[in-house]
Design a protein around this motif. Structure first.
Motif, mmCIF file in Angstrom:
data_model
loop_
_atom_site.group_PDB
_atom_site.id
_atom_site.type_symbol
_atom_site.label_atom_id
_atom_site.label_comp_id
_atom_site.label_asym_id
_atom_site.label_seq_id
_atom_site.Cartn_x
_atom_site.Cartn_y
_atom_site.Cartn_z
ATOM 1 N N GLU A 48 -21.439 53.740 -14.391
ATOM 2 C CA GLU A 48 -20.121 54.427 -14.548
ATOM 3 C C GLU A 48 -19.728 55.434 -13.742
ATOM 4 O O GLU A 48 -18.781 55.616 -13.183
ATOM 5 C CB GLU A 48 -20.079 54.749 -15.967
ATOM 6 C CG GLU A 48 -20.207 53.320 -16.850
ATOM 7 C CD GLU A 48 -20.296 53.748 -18.608
ATOM 8 O OE1 GLU A 48 -20.392 54.972 -18.648
ATOM 9 O OE2 GLU A 48 -19.880 53.015 -19.260
ATOM 10 N N GLY A 49 -20.848 56.293 -13.400
ATOM 11 C CA GLY A 49 -20.449 57.321 -12.343
ATOM 12 C C GLY A 49 -20.221 56.862 -11.057
ATOM 13 O O GLY A 49 -19.602 57.314 -9.972
ATOM 14 N N MET A 50 -20.598 55.771 -10.611
ATOM 15 C CA MET A 50 -20.357 54.878 -9.325
ATOM 16 C C MET A 50 -19.175 53.814 -9.344
ATOM 17 O O MET A 50 -18.937 53.311 -8.460
ATOM 18 C CB MET A 50 -21.647 54.155 -8.869
ATOM 19 C CG MET A 50 -22.914 55.160 -8.603
ATOM 20 S SD MET A 50 -24.129 54.186 -7.742
ATOM 21 C CE MET A 50 -24.519 52.939 -8.848
ATOM 22 N N GLY A 51 -18.569 53.889 -10.489
ATOM 23 C CA GLY A 51 -17.363 53.292 -10.809
ATOM 24 C C GLY A 51 -17.365 51.676 -10.867
ATOM 25 O O GLY A 51 -16.881 50.847 -10.615
ATOM 26 N N LEU A 52 -18.890 51.363 -11.342
ATOM 27 C CA LEU A 52 -19.466 49.880 -11.622
ATOM 28 C C LEU A 52 -18.946 49.447 -13.007
ATOM 29 O O LEU A 52 -19.633 49.882 -13.759
ATOM 30 C CB LEU A 52 -20.744 49.803 -11.154
ATOM 31 C CG LEU A 52 -21.201 50.300 -9.644
ATOM 32 C CD1 LEU A 52 -22.539 49.945 -9.592
ATOM 33 C CD2 LEU A 52 -20.446 49.465 -8.517
ATOM 34 N N ALA A 53 -18.028 48.321 -13.065
ATOM 35 C CA ALA A 53 -17.469 48.144 -14.423
ATOM 36 C C ALA A 53 -18.073 46.687 -14.739
ATOM 37 O O ALA A 53 -16.831 45.943 -14.869
ATOM 38 C CB ALA A 53 -16.317 48.446 -14.546
ATOM 39 N N ILE A 54 -19.082 46.372 -14.752
ATOM 40 C CA ILE A 54 -19.518 44.911 -14.992
ATOM 41 C C ILE A 54 -20.151 45.105 -16.405
ATOM 42 O O ILE A 54 -21.153 46.284 -16.416
ATOM 43 C CB ILE A 54 -20.204 44.076 -13.900
ATOM 44 C CG1 ILE A 54 -21.430 44.679 -13.533
ATOM 45 C CG2 ILE A 54 -19.121 44.052 -12.855
ATOM 46 C CD1 ILE A 54 -22.475 43.990 -12.625
ATOM 47 N N PRO A 55 -20.443 44.343 -17.258
ATOM 48 C CA PRO A 55 -21.390 44.176 -18.408
ATOM 49 C C PRO A 55 -22.755 44.100 -17.985
ATOM 50 O O PRO A 55 -23.106 43.333 -16.882
ATOM 51 C CB PRO A 55 -21.133 43.015 -19.094
ATOM 52 C CG PRO A 55 -20.395 42.091 -18.097
ATOM 53 C CD PRO A 55 -19.807 42.893 -17.328
ATOM 54 N N VAL A 56 -23.735 45.048 -18.378
ATOM 55 C CA VAL A 56 -25.141 45.342 -17.882
ATOM 56 C C VAL A 56 -25.612 44.870 -19.551
ATOM 57 O O VAL A 56 -25.828 45.725 -20.352
ATOM 58 C CB VAL A 56 -25.552 46.327 -17.398
ATOM 59 C CG1 VAL A 56 -27.093 46.532 -17.205
ATOM 60 C CG2 VAL A 56 -24.610 46.565 -16.202
ATOM 61 N N VAL A 57 -26.181 43.752 -19.355
ATOM 62 C CA VAL A 57 -27.110 43.229 -20.829
ATOM 63 C C VAL A 57 -28.374 43.439 -20.727
ATOM 64 O O VAL A 57 -29.154 43.263 -19.975
ATOM 65 C CB VAL A 57 -26.785 41.854 -21.045
ATOM 66 C CG1 VAL A 57 -27.332 41.199 -22.289
ATOM 67 C CG2 VAL A 57 -25.384 41.295 -21.069
ATOM 68 N N PRO A 58 -28.861 44.142 -21.833
ATOM 69 C CA PRO A 58 -30.195 44.466 -21.848
ATOM 70 C C PRO A 58 -31.214 43.066 -21.903
ATOM 71 O O PRO A 58 -30.858 42.340 -22.580
ATOM 72 C CB PRO A 58 -30.594 45.533 -23.012
ATOM 73 C CG PRO A 58 -29.099 46.031 -23.223
ATOM 74 C CD PRO A 58 -28.255 44.993 -22.914
ATOM 75 N N GLY A 59 -32.177 42.985 -21.109
ATOM 76 C CA GLY A 59 -33.115 42.107 -21.169
ATOM 77 C C GLY A 59 -34.166 42.468 -22.291
ATOM 78 O O GLY A 59 -34.962 43.752 -22.293
ATOM 79 N N ILE A 60 -34.424 41.505 -23.202
ATOM 80 C CA ILE A 60 -35.343 41.788 -24.460
ATOM 81 C C ILE A 60 -36.498 41.005 -24.207
ATOM 82 O O ILE A 60 -36.646 39.744 -24.234
ATOM 83 C CB ILE A 60 -34.721 41.651 -25.540
ATOM 84 C CG1 ILE A 60 -33.167 42.624 -25.994
ATOM 85 C CG2 ILE A 60 -35.413 41.973 -26.861
ATOM 86 C CD1 ILE A 60 -33.566 44.323 -25.801
ATOM 87 N N MET A 61 -37.842 41.700 -24.181
ATOM 88 C CA MET A 61 -39.091 40.965 -24.343
ATOM 89 C C MET A 61 -39.696 41.084 -25.644
ATOM 90 O O MET A 61 -40.389 42.116 -25.956
ATOM 91 C CB MET A 61 -39.954 41.338 -23.291
ATOM 92 C CG MET A 61 -41.382 40.809 -23.265
ATOM 93 S SD MET A 61 -41.500 38.873 -22.784
ATOM 94 C CE MET A 61 -41.517 39.120 -20.849
ATOM 95 N N PRO A 62 -39.686 40.070 -26.707
ATOM 96 C CA PRO A 62 -40.302 40.171 -27.821
ATOM 97 C C PRO A 62 -42.107 40.530 -27.343
ATOM 98 O O PRO A 62 -42.389 39.954 -26.431
ATOM 99 C CB PRO A 62 -40.024 38.940 -28.399
ATOM 100 C CG PRO A 62 -38.941 38.270 -27.850
ATOM 101 C CD PRO A 62 -39.133 38.917 -26.433
ATOM 102 N N ILE A 63 -42.590 41.207 -28.431
ATOM 103 C CA ILE A 63 -44.172 41.484 -28.123
ATOM 104 C C ILE A 63 -44.973 40.640 -29.096
ATOM 105 O O ILE A 63 -44.827 40.641 -30.217
ATOM 106 C CB ILE A 63 -44.242 43.087 -28.598
ATOM 107 C CG1 ILE A 63 -43.693 44.031 -27.752
ATOM 108 C CG2 ILE A 63 -45.858 43.342 -28.550
ATOM 109 C CD1 ILE A 63 -43.562 45.302 -28.418
ATOM 110 N N THR A 64 -45.530 39.757 -28.408
ATOM 111 C CA THR A 64 -46.597 38.776 -29.265
ATOM 112 C C THR A 64 -47.927 38.710 -28.638
ATOM 113 O O THR A 64 -48.645 38.317 -29.613
ATOM 114 C CB THR A 64 -45.810 37.099 -28.951
ATOM 115 O OG1 THR A 64 -45.957 36.916 -27.355
ATOM 116 C CG2 THR A 64 -44.520 37.124 -29.381
#
Length: 287
Positions: free
Chosen positions: A190-206
């Protein structure tokens, strides 16, 4: 971290193309289970230099036949511009409207140069926009804990900015277990003016040993308190999975509450861990 609203919260799942017929049957079963959660799309990984390309095509074709939106991964290392355009033409003919644009892993011991006509993901994004305009929604990779090959944090952020400026629509992060790293990354964007959605990648622990191997390879940090708890369980797989679901569910709740625009699950072609996490988040399968 500032909220990334008003982006609509989305959920998506990553698959890898199976090597055998039995693996494909397992994939199909798990996809049907996961599809009951009505995800935005399923992504399918892709090997550079043709190592899994045909299996990726087959998986994408099957997902399309099930009426499921798909986002094939596409890496540029080891490919010519014409090869990439040919692949994208095939996806366009299949009705695919979303891709995940990546540099791809370098062969062991190799450096950039001589591995294809494109060396960086921003060049791939630019090619897609040049050849296909806005036909494809383009996702790119983001690294809250920074790419392991980046010389420093600022260089990594500038690399990400180049992908956005080339025409990326959204980003999916490498998995992490430290939400503060994600929040700081978003603040930097946001400080660089980038306004796209950044979705967290989630790794289940198995599986602890597999998780350590993956994390060492990609530079994802496993917080000490999590490592120590996992080590204490030894070979008790059920306890590892129960603890993993608890930890990852809590992190997902926190991320969503703090404004993350959604979640992208690295399923490893399994449905149960992701379904249990989603159930903890109040996402119920459609009956």
């Amino acid at each position: 971290m500032k909220s990334q609203e008003p982006f609509t919260k989305t959920f998506s799942f990553e698959l890898f193309p199976p090597k055998t017929g039995a693996g494909m049957e397992k994939l199909q079963h798990n996809v049907r289970e996961l599809s009951r959660l009505d995800p935005l799309y399923f992504s399918v990984t892709f090997g550079a230099g043709g190592s899994t390309r045909e299996r990726t095509f087959d998986s994408v074709q099957w997902l399309a036949s099930e009426g499921l939106d798909t986002a094939p991964h596409l890496s540029c290392i080891g490919s010519t511009r014409s090869e990439i355009v040919e692949i994208l033409d095939q996806y366009k003919a299949q009705g695919v409207r979303r891709v995940v644009a990546l540099r791809g892993d370098l062969p062991s011991g190799a450096g950039l140069g001589g591995l294809g006509e494109l060396n960086y993901a921003n060049e791939l994004v630019g090619l897609i926009r040049e050849e296909f305009a806005d036909h494809f929604h383009i996702e790119v990779a983001a690294y809250p804990e920074f790419h392991p090959q980046a010389p420093n944090a600022n260089a990594d952020l500038k690399n990400f900015m180049r992908k956005v400026e080339a025409g990326a629509d959204g980003a999916i992060t490498q998995y992490f277990y430290n939400p503060d790293a994600y929040y700081r990354f978003i603040d930097s964007c946001e400080g660089m003016g980038l306004a796209i959605p950044v979705v967290p990648g989630i790794m289940p622990i198995t599986n602890y040993s597999s998780l350590m191997r993956f994390s060492d390879a990609c530079g994802a940090e496993i917080p000490r308190w999590i490592r120590k708890r996992l080590e204490a369980y030894g070979d008790d797989i059920e306890s590892i999975r129960a603890f993993g679901i608890e930890v990852v569910s809590g992190m997902c709740e926190q991320l969503l509450a703090q404004g993350a625009p959604g979640l992208h699950f690295y399923t490893m072609n399994q449905s149960v861990p992701t379904l249990r996490i989603c159930a903890n988040l109040g996402l119920s399968p459609a009956r």
